[in-house]
Every structure is written in C-alpha cells, then in structure tokens.
Enzyme design. Sequence first.
Site, PDB file in Angstrom:
ATOM      1  N   ASP A  10      63.567  29.153  35.861  1.00  0.00           N
ATOM      2  CA  ASP A  10      62.899  28.686  37.260  1.00  0.00           C
ATOM      3  C   ASP A  10      63.120  29.830  38.400  1.00  0.00           C
ATOM      4  O   ASP A  10      63.845  30.602  38.250  1.00  0.00           O
ATOM      5  CB  ASP A  10      63.480  27.317  37.835  1.00  0.00           C
ATOM      6  CG  ASP A  10      62.793  26.722  38.664  1.00  0.00           C
ATOM      7  OD1 ASP A  10      61.247  26.821  39.028  1.00  0.00           O
ATOM      8  OD2 ASP A  10      63.121  25.392  38.933  1.00  0.00           O
ATOM      9  N   GLY A  11      62.081  29.717  39.459  1.00  0.00           N
ATOM     10  CA  GLY A  11      62.155  30.607  40.818  1.00  0.00           C
ATOM     11  C   GLY A  11      62.179  29.755  42.018  1.00  0.00           C
ATOM     12  O   GLY A  11      61.644  28.603  41.898  1.00  0.00           O
ATOM     13  N   GLU A  45      59.461  32.948  39.241  1.00  0.00           N
ATOM     14  CA  GLU A  45      59.319  31.955  37.917  1.00  0.00           C
ATOM     15  C   GLU A  45      59.106  33.184  36.855  1.00  0.00           C
ATOM     16  O   GLU A  45      59.509  32.836  35.666  1.00  0.00           O
ATOM     17  CB  GLU A  45      58.050  31.068  38.059  1.00  0.00           C
ATOM     18  CG  GLU A  45      58.038  30.242  39.016  1.00  0.00           C
ATOM     19  CD  GLU A  45      58.715  28.717  38.800  1.00  0.00           C
ATOM     20  OE1 GLU A  45      59.126  28.993  37.677  1.00  0.00           O
ATOM     21  OE2 GLU A  45      58.924  27.757  39.318  1.00  0.00           O
ATOM     22  N   ASP A  69      58.711  24.628  34.768  1.00  0.00           N
ATOM     23  CA  ASP A  69      57.993  23.569  35.529  1.00  0.00           C
ATOM     24  C   ASP A  69      56.964  24.368  36.408  1.00  0.00           C
ATOM     25  O   ASP A  69      56.180  23.567  37.207  1.00  0.00           O
ATOM     26  CB  ASP A  69      58.930  23.031  36.576  1.00  0.00           C
ATOM     27  CG  ASP A  69      59.684  24.115  37.618  1.00  0.00           C
ATOM     28  OD1 ASP A  69      59.093  24.769  37.828  1.00  0.00           O
ATOM     29  OD2 ASP A  69      60.479  23.454  38.310  1.00  0.00           O
ATOM     30  N   HIS A 123      62.181  18.934  39.665  1.00  0.00           N
ATOM     31  CA  HIS A 123      62.850  18.042  40.397  1.00  0.00           C
ATOM     32  C   HIS A 123      62.734  16.249  39.905  1.00  0.00           C
ATOM     33  O   HIS A 123      62.553  15.327  41.107  1.00  0.00           O
ATOM     34  CB  HIS A 123      62.459  18.167  41.970  1.00  0.00           C
ATOM     35  CG  HIS A 123      62.401  19.416  42.525  1.00  0.00           C
ATOM     36  ND1 HIS A 123      63.632  19.976  42.778  1.00  0.00           N
ATOM     37  CD2 HIS A 123      61.424  20.223  42.773  1.00  0.00           C
ATOM     38  CE1 HIS A 123      63.282  21.439  43.071  1.00  0.00           C
ATOM     39  NE2 HIS A 123      61.635  21.323  43.254  1.00  0.00           N
ATOM     40  N   ASP A 133      67.154  25.630  38.393  1.00  0.00           N
ATOM     41  CA  ASP A 133      66.456  25.392  39.907  1.00  0.00           C
ATOM     42  C   ASP A 133      67.632  25.611  40.832  1.00  0.00           C
ATOM     43  O   ASP A 133      67.372  26.479  41.903  1.00  0.00           O
ATOM     44  CB  ASP A 133      65.949  24.031  39.838  1.00  0.00           C
ATOM     45  CG  ASP A 133      65.439  23.976  41.157  1.00  0.00           C
ATOM     46  OD1 ASP A 133      64.436  24.303  41.733  1.00  0.00           O
ATOM     47  OD2 ASP A 133      66.257  23.196  42.095  1.00  0.00           O
TER      48      ASP A 133
END
Length: 297
Positions: A10-11, A45, A69, A123, A133
């Site tokens: 994730d980023g 990401e 995501d 989320h 995240d």
Amino acid sequence: MTEKIIAAADGSALGNPGPAGWAWYIDETRWAAGGWAHGTNNMGELKAVLDLFEATAHLPETHLHIICDSKYTIDSISRWLPGWKKKGWKKADGKQVQNLDLMQALDAAIEGRSYSFEWVKGHTGHPLNEAADRRANEAAQAYRDGVEPLTGPGWGKGESSQEFPDDSAADTPDPETLAPTEQVADDAVEEARSCELQTLNPSIYGSEKLLGSLLHPELAWVVPTGQVTDRDTVLHYRLRACASSGPVEEVLATELGTEATLLVTRVPTDKGLLIRSSTWVLTGGSWKLRYRQDTRA
C-alpha cells in the site's frame, strides 16, 4: 504443493502530492516501509510492490500473491506494462507513462516471477491491507514531521514461504488475452479516489494545512440543508464536515475528461447516511475538490 507468499502492499501521500509513504506487510517479522518528502499516492503504491518483489528476489520459484487496494497499480503491472514497453513507454494517448522509473524497475523485477494480484477495497478491515496501510501512512507522517520513518525488518527472520495447493495460486495474467484498449483516464479516477479517501482520514482533515491542500480555492460544498458553503467555511468546520462514523461505500467513479472525475459515495455519519457527490479537478498538477454535494439518504 507449491510455495506461496501472501503479502499486502500500500501507499499513502498526505495531500497527494505531499509527504508520501509506502509499505508491504506479510507478518510482524516480515514487513518494510519507506517514503519521500514529496510524492504521490500512486508512487507509494508502485514502490511498495516493487520493494516486495525485490525483497523476495532470492525466492524466484515461489509464487507471490499481492493484496492491493489500487486498481491503477494492478492494471499497470498486469495489463498495461507490456503494451507501454512495446510503444516506447508511451500510453494510448501518446503521452509518456507516469512514474516511468518505477514502471521500468517493476518491469525488470517481475521478469521470470510467478505472481498474482488480489484487489480489496481499502479501509474495510482486511487485516493485511490495514497493516500495510497503517505503516505507509506512518511513514508519510514521519516525512511530514521531518523524522526518520520506521523501515521495518524487511524480509526478517520468518519462514521463507507458506505452502498451498497448486490450484490456490492464480496465474499471472497473459497480456495477449486481455482487452487491448487501455483506459487512459484510469489514472485520473485513481488519483481522485485516493484524494477522496484522504478527506475522510482524521490525520488529514484534522490539519487545516493538509486538508486545505486538497480543496480548490473556489470550492462549493452543498450541505444537506441546501446551504452552499465555501472553502474557508469548510476548513473552519472541517471536523464536522469530514468525519464519518463507519466504512464509506463507493457508488460511482467516472472520468469527466482527463482532468476531472466524479465520485459518488455513501458516507455514514453520526447524523445519518449521506449520499455524497464530489467533483475533483486537476489544478496546477494536483487534484483538488472543486464541488461537493451531500444529500441525506
């Protein structure tokens, strides 16, 4: 039996662009994070996935299953990258591919590797996605605050892999079997979606400066009573305007051109469910919220 690693990547970028972080996560003994003083969500990401491939390069026969995501990141690597490379790293509109250095490094890193992607909505409580995240966001905050981020143990001292039956691993998509057309505006939708999520993040809307970096100078925000508020009013009442009481559901995300995107979401609040329509526009190289309307469901 085939060996398989399951990881999330994730980023996070505060302001997008702004202080940015990236992270990948397998378990508490195997994760890594980093970032930049200035970057974008897409950079984070892509870098998270790149670092994951590089960290597992010593296990070339092991299948790497990546939970992500970002549809932009998944499509870039699994669908569009071969075509971009053939066209001299140009997109369908003739423009140079964004984040070219990361894309070229990813092209080299995935060569000969067995991998698959799994998209999850961000989320929503997925444990690996949430772990990645959180670490990416903490790295971004560290760069914002001018302190060294926690970089993690890297590959660490965990077992080299987990074992799963052969049929549990999805095959790497074959670019020749996929639709040849590339959705040029997907960059715009993904960037706007990332910014929309940031307006719901307490660490963003709690700061007038960070939230302000996402708002257009001529913002018009229609509240449920029908009153039209401006940027200064939103910033003054930002805690009330931006807080949600649960997961947000995306209803619609569509481009209005390469420099404008419409997002429609369902947002639970302490005063009931809102249907939120948001128009994001590209202004001075950054995505800004230009218009928003909240309607009670």
